[in-house]
Scaffold this motif. Structure first.
Motif, mmCIF file in Angstrom:
data_model
loop_
_atom_site.group_PDB
_atom_site.id
_atom_site.type_symbol
_atom_site.label_atom_id
_atom_site.label_comp_id
_atom_site.label_asym_id
_atom_site.label_seq_id
_atom_site.Cartn_x
_atom_site.Cartn_y
_atom_site.Cartn_z
ATOM 1 N N ILE A 188 0.747 -1.108 -0.057
ATOM 2 C CA ILE A 188 0.121 0.029 0.096
ATOM 3 C C ILE A 188 0.820 1.152 0.079
ATOM 4 O O ILE A 188 0.541 2.118 -0.622
ATOM 5 C CB ILE A 188 -1.092 0.045 1.176
ATOM 6 C CG1 ILE A 188 -1.919 -1.110 0.986
ATOM 7 C CG2 ILE A 188 -1.679 1.376 1.522
ATOM 8 C CD1 ILE A 188 -3.053 -1.288 2.169
ATOM 9 N N LEU A 189 2.042 1.254 0.799
ATOM 10 C CA LEU A 189 2.998 2.414 0.793
ATOM 11 C C LEU A 189 3.387 2.538 -0.471
ATOM 12 O O LEU A 189 3.744 3.668 -0.838
ATOM 13 C CB LEU A 189 3.965 1.948 1.953
ATOM 14 C CG LEU A 189 5.027 3.181 1.970
ATOM 15 C CD1 LEU A 189 4.479 4.693 2.451
ATOM 16 C CD2 LEU A 189 6.154 2.768 2.964
ATOM 17 N N LEU A 190 3.670 1.580 -1.428
ATOM 18 C CA LEU A 190 4.388 1.635 -2.813
ATOM 19 C C LEU A 190 3.316 2.196 -3.777
ATOM 20 O O LEU A 190 3.719 3.009 -4.700
ATOM 21 C CB LEU A 190 4.948 0.316 -3.055
ATOM 22 C CG LEU A 190 6.089 -0.362 -2.385
ATOM 23 C CD1 LEU A 190 6.516 -1.518 -2.777
ATOM 24 C CD2 LEU A 190 7.369 0.759 -2.408
ATOM 25 N N GLN A 191 2.077 2.025 -3.378
ATOM 26 C CA GLN A 191 1.082 2.100 -4.635
ATOM 27 C C GLN A 191 0.805 3.793 -4.807
ATOM 28 O O GLN A 191 0.757 4.501 -3.937
ATOM 29 C CB GLN A 191 -0.335 1.545 -4.088
ATOM 30 C CG GLN A 191 -0.548 0.108 -4.171
ATOM 31 C CD GLN A 191 -1.619 -0.495 -3.597
ATOM 32 O OE1 GLN A 191 -2.466 0.341 -3.325
ATOM 33 N NE2 GLN A 191 -1.772 -1.729 -3.481
ATOM 34 N N ASN A 192 1.051 4.082 -6.026
ATOM 35 C CA ASN A 192 0.908 5.514 -6.592
ATOM 36 C C ASN A 192 1.612 6.534 -5.681
ATOM 37 O O ASN A 192 1.178 7.609 -5.361
ATOM 38 C CB ASN A 192 -0.686 5.766 -6.388
ATOM 39 C CG ASN A 192 -1.471 4.956 -6.994
ATOM 40 O OD1 ASN A 192 -1.061 4.531 -8.334
ATOM 41 N ND2 ASN A 192 -2.699 4.489 -6.747
ATOM 42 N N SER A 193 2.921 6.274 -4.961
ATOM 43 C CA SER A 193 3.819 6.961 -4.071
ATOM 44 C C SER A 193 5.079 7.327 -4.747
ATOM 45 O O SER A 193 5.685 8.237 -4.304
ATOM 46 C CB SER A 193 4.000 6.157 -2.778
ATOM 47 O OG SER A 193 4.696 5.165 -3.066
ATOM 48 N N GLY A 194 5.162 6.690 -6.126
ATOM 49 C CA GLY A 194 6.581 6.779 -6.520
ATOM 50 C C GLY A 194 7.669 6.185 -5.900
ATOM 51 O O GLY A 194 8.959 6.717 -6.155
ATOM 52 N N LEU A 195 7.521 5.314 -5.079
ATOM 53 C CA LEU A 195 8.592 4.726 -4.283
ATOM 54 C C LEU A 195 8.834 3.294 -4.724
ATOM 55 O O LEU A 195 7.933 2.773 -5.376
ATOM 56 C CB LEU A 195 8.382 4.488 -2.574
ATOM 57 C CG LEU A 195 7.844 5.830 -1.943
ATOM 58 C CD1 LEU A 195 7.381 5.479 -0.423
ATOM 59 C CD2 LEU A 195 9.186 6.607 -1.861
ATOM 60 N N HIS A 196 10.128 3.178 -4.796
ATOM 61 C CA HIS A 196 10.597 1.683 -5.161
ATOM 62 C C HIS A 196 11.301 1.132 -3.703
ATOM 63 O O HIS A 196 11.938 1.561 -3.041
ATOM 64 C CB HIS A 196 11.528 1.746 -6.183
ATOM 65 C CG HIS A 196 12.216 0.496 -6.597
ATOM 66 N ND1 HIS A 196 13.433 -0.089 -6.173
ATOM 67 C CD2 HIS A 196 11.588 -0.666 -7.251
ATOM 68 C CE1 HIS A 196 13.595 -1.049 -6.768
ATOM 69 N NE2 HIS A 196 12.625 -1.674 -7.427
ATOM 70 N N ASN A 197 11.085 -0.292 -3.847
ATOM 71 C CA ASN A 197 11.640 -1.141 -2.706
ATOM 72 C C ASN A 197 12.838 -1.988 -3.310
ATOM 73 O O ASN A 197 12.607 -3.005 -3.563
ATOM 74 C CB ASN A 197 10.753 -2.086 -2.129
ATOM 75 C CG ASN A 197 11.148 -2.582 -0.795
ATOM 76 O OD1 ASN A 197 12.353 -2.323 -0.182
ATOM 77 N ND2 ASN A 197 10.341 -3.050 0.330
ATOM 78 N N PRO A 198 14.011 -1.511 -3.099
ATOM 79 C CA PRO A 198 15.188 -2.271 -3.505
ATOM 80 C C PRO A 198 15.445 -3.425 -2.694
ATOM 81 O O PRO A 198 16.441 -4.489 -2.737
ATOM 82 C CB PRO A 198 16.256 -1.467 -3.566
ATOM 83 C CG PRO A 198 16.011 -0.233 -2.566
ATOM 84 C CD PRO A 198 14.487 -0.194 -2.603
ATOM 85 N N MET A 199 14.734 -3.810 -1.397
ATOM 86 C CA MET A 199 15.199 -4.595 -0.570
ATOM 87 C C MET A 199 14.631 -5.742 -0.905
ATOM 88 O O MET A 199 14.795 -6.806 -0.394
ATOM 89 C CB MET A 199 14.789 -4.129 0.895
ATOM 90 C CG MET A 199 15.412 -2.765 1.381
ATOM 91 S SD MET A 199 16.964 -2.306 1.075
ATOM 92 C CE MET A 199 17.737 -3.490 2.396
#
Length: 289
Positions: A188-199
């Motif tokens: 949910i944090l990633l959705q439509n936030s422009g964030l990516h999770n490299p982990m």
């Protein structure tokens, strides 16, 4: 990382060793990718200002020009988040504690940790940082999931507010989320936030993560960042690498927990380790040209 509140002066030797171990870990984190001590360090389970002050005044960190940001939170255990930063490379422009207002099933507020927000200049480039320690799974992962989803929404709401005044800002969201990369709250944090999770690609439940429970590895400790970090631009920072700092000196060396994080305490028993979680890190490149 687990940080104790006791002052070093007149301490039992066990607590002094804990400061030395944490200072050594921070100084060495990511040293195979970059030989210098980290510029920004997010910490969890901080009990007060004096803990961070004592930590950055412990060898070898005392030789680094570190300062910190910390607010007291309403957490029932008295633990907070904090940000340690190298003053030569990072200048704080502003900060605040973002309250997480969630209630337990009985309607009583869960007095959990605030989310630490810090805005600053990293080598002159404006960066927005969030340091997290989301509500635990102690009462069950599914039963408490709504609390961590609420924490994700607090961050997204703050991002929306920032974007009213700033075009295409850069974010770094770090901490102990008490959820894995695939969990609903992180998604949910990633959705439509422009964030990516490299982990995400680092998590292998059967063999690798930042903490282990009943022979299964979790990766609750993560660092997410804006997609903008994957673009090259002069005078800005670009993503280079992400990893778990799980070197041998941080591990149990024998017994049934061999390979697990070498813990400071088990219950009230002092073991002399560093933490029950391995730290994680990212390396950014500064694009001068």
């Amino acid at each position: 990382m687990l940080l104790r509140t006791d002052s070093k002066n007149g301490l039992p030797k066990s607590i002094a060793r804990n400061y030395l171990g944490l200072a050594k870990t921070i100084h060495r984190i990511g040293h195979t990718a970059n030989p210098y001590p980290p510029v920004i360090v997010g910490v969890a389970e901080v009990e007060n200002h004096s803990v961070l002050r004592d930590l950055i005044e412990t060898d070898p960190l005392v030789d680094v020009d570190y300062d910190f940001v910390h607010y007291e939170s309403p957490d029932e255990r008295g633990i907070d988040t904090g940000l340690i930063y190298h003053r030569k490379y990072f200048k704080v422009l502003g900060s605040e504690a973002l309250a997480l207002m969630v209630s337990n099933p009985d309607g009583v507020r869960d007095t959990t940790r605030d989310i630490l927000y810090v805005c600053g200049l990293l080598n002159g480039e404006k960066i927005h940082l969030f340091v997290n320690h989301w509500p635990s799974r102690r009462d069950g992962a599914e039963l408490t999931e709504y609390k961590r989803i609420a924490a994700a929404e607090v961050i997204k709401d703050k991002m929306v507010a920032i974007q009213k005044d700033e075009i295409d800002p850069k974010y770094i969201v770090m901490g102990d989320f008490n959820d894995d990369p695939s969990s609903n709250s992180i998604q949910i944090l990633l959705q439509n936030s422009g964030l990516h999770n490299p982990m995400e690609s680092l998590h292998i439940p059967k063999s690798r993560g930042s903490a282990s429970y009943k022979r299964t590895w979790s990766l609750f400790d993560q660092i997410l960042l804006s997609h903008k970090f994957y673009k090259y631009q002069k005078g800005s920072h670009s993503f280079d690498t992400a990893n778990i700092f799980d070197h041998d000196f941080l591990k149990e060396i024998k017994g049934k927990y061999k390979g697990n994080p070498f813990r400071t305490f088990v219950g009230k028993k002092y073991l002399g380790g560093y933490s029950d979680h391995f730290p994680v890190y990212i390396v950014l490149k500064y694009n001068k040209h």
